[in-house]
Design a protein around this motif. Sequence first.
Motif, PDB file in Angstrom:
ATOM      1  N   GLU A 228       0.841  -1.184   0.000  1.00  0.00           N
ATOM      2  CA  GLU A 228       0.000   0.000   0.000  1.00  0.00           C
ATOM      3  C   GLU A 228       0.882   1.241   0.000  1.00  0.00           C
ATOM      4  N   VAL A 229       0.587   2.161  -0.886  1.00  0.00           N
ATOM      5  CA  VAL A 229       1.357   3.387  -0.999  1.00  0.00           C
ATOM      6  C   VAL A 229       0.757   4.445  -0.078  1.00  0.00           C
ATOM      7  N   PRO A 230       1.531   4.951   0.856  1.00  0.00           N
ATOM      8  CA  PRO A 230       0.977   5.968   1.759  1.00  0.00           C
ATOM      9  C   PRO A 230       0.722   7.279   1.032  1.00  0.00           C
ATOM     10  N   ARG A 231      -0.412   7.876   1.327  1.00  0.00           N
ATOM     11  CA  ARG A 231      -0.745   9.198   0.821  1.00  0.00           C
ATOM     12  C   ARG A 231      -1.194  10.049   2.006  1.00  0.00           C
ATOM     13  N   VAL A 232      -0.825  11.288   2.003  1.00  0.00           N
ATOM     14  CA  VAL A 232      -1.193  12.167   3.109  1.00  0.00           C
ATOM     15  C   VAL A 232      -2.120  13.261   2.608  1.00  0.00           C
ATOM     16  N   THR A 233      -3.032  13.680   3.477  1.00  0.00           N
ATOM     17  CA  THR A 233      -3.969  14.747   3.137  1.00  0.00           C
ATOM     18  C   THR A 233      -3.874  15.854   4.182  1.00  0.00           C
ATOM     19  N   ILE A 234      -3.788  17.074   3.722  1.00  0.00           N
ATOM     20  CA  ILE A 234      -3.824  18.211   4.621  1.00  0.00           C
ATOM     21  C   ILE A 234      -4.998  19.112   4.235  1.00  0.00           C
TER      22      ILE A 234
ATOM     23  N   ILE B  91      -0.974  14.731  -7.629  1.00  0.00           N
ATOM     24  CA  ILE B  91      -1.608  15.507  -6.572  1.00  0.00           C
ATOM     25  C   ILE B  91      -3.116  15.482  -6.775  1.00  0.00           C
ATOM     26  N   ASP B  92      -3.845  15.202  -5.708  1.00  0.00           N
ATOM     27  CA  ASP B  92      -5.296  15.332  -5.728  1.00  0.00           C
ATOM     28  C   ASP B  92      -5.678  16.522  -4.869  1.00  0.00           C
ATOM     29  N   ALA B  93      -6.499  17.398  -5.406  1.00  0.00           N
ATOM     30  CA  ALA B  93      -6.859  18.608  -4.663  1.00  0.00           C
ATOM     31  C   ALA B  93      -8.324  18.957  -4.903  1.00  0.00           C
ATOM     32  N   LYS B  94      -8.946  19.488  -3.866  1.00  0.00           N
ATOM     33  CA  LYS B  94     -10.331  19.940  -3.955  1.00  0.00           C
ATOM     34  C   LYS B  94     -10.446  21.313  -3.294  1.00  0.00           C
ATOM     35  N   ILE B  95     -11.224  22.184  -3.935  1.00  0.00           N
ATOM     36  CA  ILE B  95     -11.570  23.470  -3.340  1.00  0.00           C
ATOM     37  C   ILE B  95     -13.092  23.514  -3.250  1.00  0.00           C
ATOM     38  N   VAL B  96     -13.604  23.572  -2.045  1.00  0.00           N
ATOM     39  CA  VAL B  96     -15.043  23.437  -1.818  1.00  0.00           C
ATOM     40  C   VAL B  96     -15.576  24.675  -1.106  1.00  0.00           C
ATOM     41  N   TYR B  97     -16.717  25.137  -1.566  1.00  0.00           N
ATOM     42  CA  TYR B  97     -17.384  26.257  -0.909  1.00  0.00           C
ATOM     43  C   TYR B  97     -18.085  25.743   0.340  1.00  0.00           C
ATOM     44  N   VAL B  98     -17.733  26.287   1.500  1.00  0.00           N
ATOM     45  CA  VAL B  98     -18.297  25.850   2.772  1.00  0.00           C
ATOM     46  C   VAL B  98     -19.508  26.694   3.150  1.00  0.00           C
ATOM     47  N   GLY B  99     -19.412  27.948   2.913  1.00  0.00           N
ATOM     48  CA  GLY B  99     -20.446  28.896   3.299  1.00  0.00           C
ATOM     49  C   GLY B  99     -19.789  30.235   3.529  1.00  0.00           C
TER      50      GLY B  99
ATOM     51  N   ILE C 262      -5.657  18.887   0.088  1.00  0.00           N
ATOM     52  CA  ILE C 262      -4.535  18.490  -0.761  1.00  0.00           C
ATOM     53  C   ILE C 262      -4.090  17.086  -0.359  1.00  0.00           C
ATOM     54  N   THR C 263      -4.064  16.159  -1.312  1.00  0.00           N
ATOM     55  CA  THR C 263      -3.567  14.802  -1.069  1.00  0.00           C
ATOM     56  C   THR C 263      -2.327  14.583  -1.929  1.00  0.00           C
ATOM     57  N   ALA C 264      -1.241  14.149  -1.283  1.00  0.00           N
ATOM     58  CA  ALA C 264       0.053  14.017  -1.962  1.00  0.00           C
ATOM     59  C   ALA C 264       0.809  12.818  -1.404  1.00  0.00           C
ATOM     60  N   PRO C 265       1.925  12.439  -2.041  1.00  0.00           N
ATOM     61  CA  PRO C 265       2.699  11.290  -1.545  1.00  0.00           C
ATOM     62  C   PRO C 265       3.327  11.525  -0.179  1.00  0.00           C
ATOM     63  N   ASP C 266       3.595  12.781   0.194  1.00  0.00           N
ATOM     64  CA  ASP C 266       4.253  13.057   1.468  1.00  0.00           C
ATOM     65  C   ASP C 266       3.868  14.456   1.933  1.00  0.00           C
ATOM     66  N   TYR C 267       4.164  14.737   3.217  1.00  0.00           N
ATOM     67  CA  TYR C 267       3.775  16.014   3.799  1.00  0.00           C
ATOM     68  C   TYR C 267       4.514  17.197   3.184  1.00  0.00           C
ATOM     69  N   ILE C 268       5.776  17.011   2.852  1.00  0.00           N
ATOM     70  CA  ILE C 268       6.543  18.114   2.285  1.00  0.00           C
ATOM     71  C   ILE C 268       5.912  18.582   0.979  1.00  0.00           C
TER      72      ILE C 268
END
Length: 275
Positions: free
Chosen positions: A172-178, A212-220, A228-234
Amino acid sequence: MPRKSREYPEEGEFVIATVKNIQNYGAFLSLDEYPGKEGFMHISEVAPTWVRNIRDYIKEGQKIVAKVIRLDPSRGHIDLSLKRVNQQQRKAKLQEFKRAQKAEKLLEMVAQKIGKTYEETWREVWVPLEQEYGEVYAAFEDAAQNGKEVLEDLVPGEWLEPLYEIIINNVEVPRVTIDAELEITVPTPNGVEIIREALIRARNRINEIEDIDAKIVYVGSPKYKIDITAPDYITAERVMEDIAGEIMNVIKHAGGEATFIRKERRIKKIKRREA
């Protein structure tokens, strides 16, 4: 049992050790990752407080994480400490050891398939991968994510295809999301159009970055959420700063205000398989 490619541990290294013999003045332990090597732990290195009875803290047969505090290979002396290992260091070492066990099991599967002995496996694959990556499982993760080419110059050709097949089906390849929030206000008649332009520029920037997987969502109003989801935190942090900076520049240039608020970090794992 996973073993290191080096003959001796290094001073300051954390090791997995099994308590073998306890005396009133200290204990003798075998180093699980260094076959045939033993270390000694003085009673003063067992706990940060005064120890009346060493058996209140360790038992024979118990496996512990210890720190190498002194080393003299010429005399075969390895001095260990338990009290100098904090909870975070213990957890990290145990995680490293579990990853080594996983790597060993996967290599055993490949070795059986191509008719290799344990010693051949260790010498031909384990040693070069550990020396290159620091740990074998990290090499497997790299191959799962970036292809078998990363292994080509490190392992013999007969290993390459069967090893990669095992990797893509089991690693399993680790992916991190911030996460982050942007609070955006543009007090002008065309404020909505300015915000839309800022978000479009940010999405275009995202599309230029690979893996890179990224989403920009309107919250209100006035909040927007960025994932942002990427292979590592850096990498994730760099992309987050880039995207947030793009949005904030557009907004501030138009006379608006944008506030960047960091949220949480998460780790997820993705099992990569060939199509």
